[in-house]
Design a protein around this motif. Structure first.
Motif, short mmCIF file in Angstrom:
data_model
loop_
_atom_site.label_atom_id
_atom_site.label_comp_id
_atom_site.label_asym_id
_atom_site.label_seq_id
_atom_site.Cartn_x
_atom_site.Cartn_y
_atom_site.Cartn_z
N MET A 1 0.82 -1.20 0.00
CA MET A 1 0.00 0.00 0.00
C MET A 1 0.86 1.27 0.00
O MET A 1 0.38 2.31 -0.37
N GLU A 2 2.13 1.16 0.44
CA GLU A 2 2.99 2.34 0.46
C GLU A 2 3.10 2.98 -0.92
O GLU A 2 3.05 4.21 -1.05
N GLU A 3 3.24 2.15 -1.93
CA GLU A 3 3.39 2.67 -3.28
C GLU A 3 2.12 3.38 -3.73
O GLU A 3 2.17 4.47 -4.32
N LEU A 4 0.99 2.80 -3.43
CA LEU A 4 -0.27 3.42 -3.81
C LEU A 4 -0.50 4.71 -3.03
O LEU A 4 -1.07 5.67 -3.56
N LEU A 5 -0.02 4.77 -1.80
CA LEU A 5 -0.11 6.00 -1.03
C LEU A 5 0.68 7.12 -1.73
O LEU A 5 0.20 8.25 -1.83
N VAL A 6 1.86 6.81 -2.21
CA VAL A 6 2.64 7.80 -2.95
C VAL A 6 1.85 8.31 -4.14
O VAL A 6 1.74 9.52 -4.36
N TYR A 7 1.29 7.40 -4.91
CA TYR A 7 0.53 7.80 -6.09
C TYR A 7 -0.70 8.63 -5.70
O TYR A 7 -1.02 9.61 -6.38
N ILE A 9 -1.04 10.56 -3.04
CA ILE A 9 -0.56 11.89 -2.61
C ILE A 9 -0.17 12.73 -3.83
O ILE A 9 -0.55 13.90 -3.93
N LEU A 10 0.55 12.14 -4.75
CA LEU A 10 0.96 12.87 -5.95
C LEU A 10 -0.23 13.26 -6.81
O LEU A 10 -0.27 14.36 -7.38
N LEU A 11 -1.21 12.40 -6.88
CA LEU A 11 -2.42 12.71 -7.64
C LEU A 11 -3.18 13.86 -6.97
O LEU A 11 -3.61 14.80 -7.63
N TYR A 12 -3.31 13.79 -5.67
CA TYR A 12 -3.99 14.85 -4.92
C TYR A 12 -3.30 16.19 -5.14
O TYR A 12 -3.96 17.23 -5.27
N GLU A 13 -1.99 16.18 -5.21
CA GLU A 13 -1.21 17.40 -5.42
C GLU A 13 -1.11 17.77 -6.90
O GLU A 13 -0.41 18.72 -7.26
N GLU A 14 -1.77 17.00 -7.75
CA GLU A 14 -1.81 17.24 -9.20
C GLU A 14 -0.41 17.18 -9.83
O GLU A 14 -0.09 17.91 -10.76
N LEU A 15 0.41 16.27 -9.31
CA LEU A 15 1.74 16.08 -9.84
C LEU A 15 1.81 14.88 -10.78
O LEU A 15 2.80 14.71 -11.49
N ILE A 16 0.79 14.04 -10.74
CA ILE A 16 0.63 12.95 -11.70
C ILE A 16 -0.82 12.99 -12.17
O ILE A 16 -1.67 13.63 -11.55
N THR A 17 -1.09 12.25 -13.22
CA THR A 17 -2.45 12.21 -13.77
C THR A 17 -3.24 11.06 -13.16
O THR A 17 -2.67 10.10 -12.61
N GLU A 18 -4.53 11.15 -13.29
CA GLU A 18 -5.39 10.07 -12.84
C GLU A 18 -5.09 8.79 -13.61
O GLU A 18 -5.13 7.69 -13.05
N ILE A 47 -12.48 9.34 -7.98
CA ILE A 47 -11.06 9.41 -7.63
C ILE A 47 -10.85 10.08 -6.28
O ILE A 47 -9.94 9.71 -5.54
N LYS A 48 -11.68 11.05 -5.94
CA LYS A 48 -11.53 11.69 -4.63
C LYS A 48 -11.80 10.70 -3.50
O LYS A 48 -11.10 10.69 -2.50
N LYS A 49 -12.80 9.85 -3.68
CA LYS A 49 -13.08 8.81 -2.69
C LYS A 49 -11.95 7.80 -2.63
O LYS A 49 -11.62 7.29 -1.56
N ALA A 50 -11.36 7.50 -3.77
CA ALA A 50 -10.24 6.55 -3.81
C ALA A 50 -9.05 7.11 -3.03
O ALA A 50 -8.42 6.39 -2.25
N ILE A 51 -8.75 8.37 -3.23
CA ILE A 51 -7.63 9.00 -2.50
C ILE A 51 -7.90 8.97 -1.00
O ILE A 51 -7.01 8.62 -0.21
N ILE A 52 -9.11 9.30 -0.62
CA ILE A 52 -9.47 9.28 0.81
C ILE A 52 -9.35 7.86 1.35
O ILE A 52 -8.83 7.65 2.45
N TYR A 53 -9.79 6.88 0.57
CA TYR A 53 -9.70 5.49 1.01
C TYR A 53 -8.24 5.09 1.26
O TYR A 53 -7.92 4.52 2.30
N VAL A 54 -7.38 5.41 0.31
CA VAL A 54 -5.96 5.06 0.47
C VAL A 54 -5.40 5.74 1.71
O VAL A 54 -4.74 5.10 2.54
#
Length: 141
Positions: A1-7, A9-18, A47-54
């Protein structure tokens, strides 16, 4: 899950794409189809719910900080190399630091994200770049 947490966080910060997040989620799920978290996230269309879930289903007390750090720094290195505006990058990195789990914010290499932009305030772009490049080499063997 650590890797998905990185993704996440980066998605939330708009540093990577969905799409980048979804591609990595698909890969992680295919490598571990029994993982209930990955299965849930594969079905989550908001996607917002997915980020919150992670962010809420990570066991922060048992977070593999080295794995988390290696993935994060690797992604940040790609972002840094492809970013032509150091001020923009620096602003995004401070915001990223604010969104990191509290138990990693004040340890290296993550702490660097909090202060690396300081030299820009007196016009020293070279020093800021040097600080970021030192941080990005933290996990190099």
């Amino acid at each position: 899950m650590e890797e998905l947490l990185v993704y996440a966080i980066l998605l939330y910060e708009e540093l990577i794409t969905e799409d980048e997040y979804n591609k990595r989620l698909d890969e992680l799920f295919l490598n571990n189809p029994e993982n209930d978290d990955f299965l849930y996230l594969e079905w989550e269309t908001d996607i917002k719910k997915a980020i919150i879930y992670v962010r809420t289903h990570i066991d922060y007390k048992n977070l593999d900080i080295e794995r988390f750090g290696r993935v994060l720094i690797s992604k940040l290195e790609k972002i840094y190399v492809n970013c032509s505006d150091i001020e923009y990058f620096a602003n995004r990195m401070y915001s990223l630091w604010e969104g990191l789990p509290g138990n990693v914010q004040n340890i290296e290499p993550f702490w660097t994200l909090c202060y690396a932009d300081d030299p820009i305030s007196w016009g020293d772009e070279k020093q800021t770049r040097s600080i970021y490049e030192h941080m990005l080499s933290y996990y190099k063997d």
